[in-house]
Design an enzyme around this catalytic site. Structure first.
Site, short mmCIF file in Angstrom:
data_model
loop_
_atom_site.label_atom_id
_atom_site.label_comp_id
_atom_site.label_asym_id
_atom_site.label_seq_id
_atom_site.Cartn_x
_atom_site.Cartn_y
_atom_site.Cartn_z
CE LYS A 195 -3.44 2.53 2.65
NZ LYS A 195 -4.52 2.51 3.64
CE LYS A 249 -6.07 2.14 -0.48
NZ LYS A 249 -6.34 2.43 0.87
C1 PBG Z 1 -7.55 3.56 5.74
C2 PBG Z 1 -7.79 3.43 4.29
C3 PBG Z 1 -7.59 4.36 3.26
C4 PBG Z 1 -8.08 3.77 2.10
C5 PBG Z 1 -8.52 2.50 2.44
N1 PBG Z 1 -8.32 2.29 3.78
C6 PBG Z 1 -7.08 5.75 3.30
C7 PBG Z 1 -5.69 6.03 3.64
O1 PBG Z 1 -4.83 5.15 3.77
O2 PBG Z 1 -5.42 7.22 3.83
C8 PBG Z 1 -8.13 4.44 0.75
C9 PBG Z 1 -9.23 3.99 -0.14
C10 PBG Z 1 -9.48 4.86 -1.33
O3 PBG Z 1 -8.81 5.88 -1.58
O4 PBG Z 1 -10.40 4.52 -2.05
N2 PBG Z 1 -6.22 3.58 6.12
#
Ligand code: PBG
Length: 326
Positions: A195, A249
């Site tokens: 991520k 992601k």
């Molecule tokens: C929580 C989380 C996030 C997303 C999914 N879980 C935001 C982040 O890490 O700031 C992002 C999902 C999206 O942008 O569609 N940590």
């Protein structure tokens, strides 16, 4: 093996030939639909930066989930927006928290739907970070216990899969151990393993109210310019610690990572087509600059071709309905 004996255009001569030769196909089975849940009743707040995405109170969530089930989709991913936030993110792991209540109600009405929960603290902390903080530092080890507690509370509410998205080191092991100790050996972990600290999460943070109140997430989420080896190492660690499904992601700017992870590991790979990627397509479609349906299907095809077994996307319900049209 050259022209005029070989004519590649023969392979594209008719719709039937093209259809028969098409080996990348999108199925509702592969799609996971993210949904946002908020306290209250009869609430359906539109998210301005994500057209057609809403924050649903539980009563309206159930109506939406009914549509989801009718569309043929098999899985949803739930995010919660708590009533109050605090430094410890306690709304994430209280028994009557927003997610716990939502999961319980959804599973009661739709027992066969796969319910996945996002496990993280950022929606629940007043500082908006994914872990505990001390002196503006995001603490790793003390956060693990709270993440594990959150995951167990989701399992107790009836979640089928927990999906940790925080990027603390060692969280998969901590969560697996806590789930097992509480009799949840069969609950799956879908880990947000590769991520990145991406600017594409902006609209999500509007939807979930989870923007960091100081600094950024660069000390825990991966650097977008880091080597693919780091993505492989993150993923290998998560699998070793007990992840059943791994994830890349965002998706679109990281298709090379999806491909590498698929080549490297045997477990299922999910890719998350995130909020900013969704917003770009929606905005262009609203302006009439892109054909939304064709563009979305082309993007999904790309993600499948890169190797994704599962795709998390806010387009999922539209896609499922489009697939029923044909
Ligand atoms: C929580 C989380 C996030 C997303 C999914 N879980 C935001 C982040 O890490 O700031 C992002 C999902 C999206 O942008 O569609 N940590």
């Amino acid at each position: 093996m050259s022209f005029p004996v070989t004519r590649m255009r023969r392979l594209r001569k008719t719709p039937t030939i093209r259809n028969v030769l098409r080996d990348v196909k999108i199925s509702v089975d592969d799609l996971i639909y993210p949904l946002f849940v908020i306290h209250g009743e009869n609430t359906k707040n539109p998210v301005p930066s994500m057209p057609e995405v809403y924050q649903f109170s539980i009563d309206n969530l159930l109506l939406e989930v009914e549509k989801v089930v009718k569309s043929g989709l098999k899985s949803i991913l739930l995010f919660g927006i708590p009533e109050t936030k605090d430094a410890l993110g306690s709304g994430a792991y209280v028994e009557d928290g927003i997610i716990q209540k939502a999961v319980f109600n959804v599973k009661k009405e739709f027992p066969d739907l796969l319910v996945i929960t996002d496990v993280c603290l950022c929606e629940y902390t007043d500082h908006g970070h994914c872990g505990l903080i001390d002196n503006k530092q995001i603490l790793n080890d003390p956060t693990l216990e709270l993440l594990a507690k959150t995951a167990v509370s989701h399992a107790q509410a009836g979640a089928d899969i927990v999906a940790p998205s925080d990027m603390m080191d060692g969280r998969i092991a901590a969560i697996r151990k806590a789930l097992d100790n509480n009799g949840f050996e069969d609950i799956l972990i879908m880990s947000y393993s590769a991520k990145y600290a991406s600017a594409f999460y902006g609209p999500f943070r509007d939807a979930a109210g989870s923007a960091p109140q100081f600094g950024d997430r660069n000390t825990y989420q991966m650097d977008p310019g880091s080597s693919v080896k780091q993505a492989i190492m993150e993923t290998a660690l998560d699998i070793e610690e007990g992840a059943d499904i791994v994830m890349v992601k965002p998706a679109l700017a990281y298709m090379d990572i999806i491909k590498s992870i698929c080549n490297e590991f045997l477990c299922p790979v999910a890719s998350y087509n995130v909020s900013g990627e969704y917003a770009m397509v929606k905005a262009a479609a609203q302006k009439g600059w892109l054909n939304e349906k064709k563009v979305v299907m082309e993007l999904m095809t790309g993600l499948k071709r890169a190797g994704s077994d599962l795709i998390l996307t806010y387009h999922a319900l539209d896609i499922a309905n489009w697939l029923q049209e044909v």
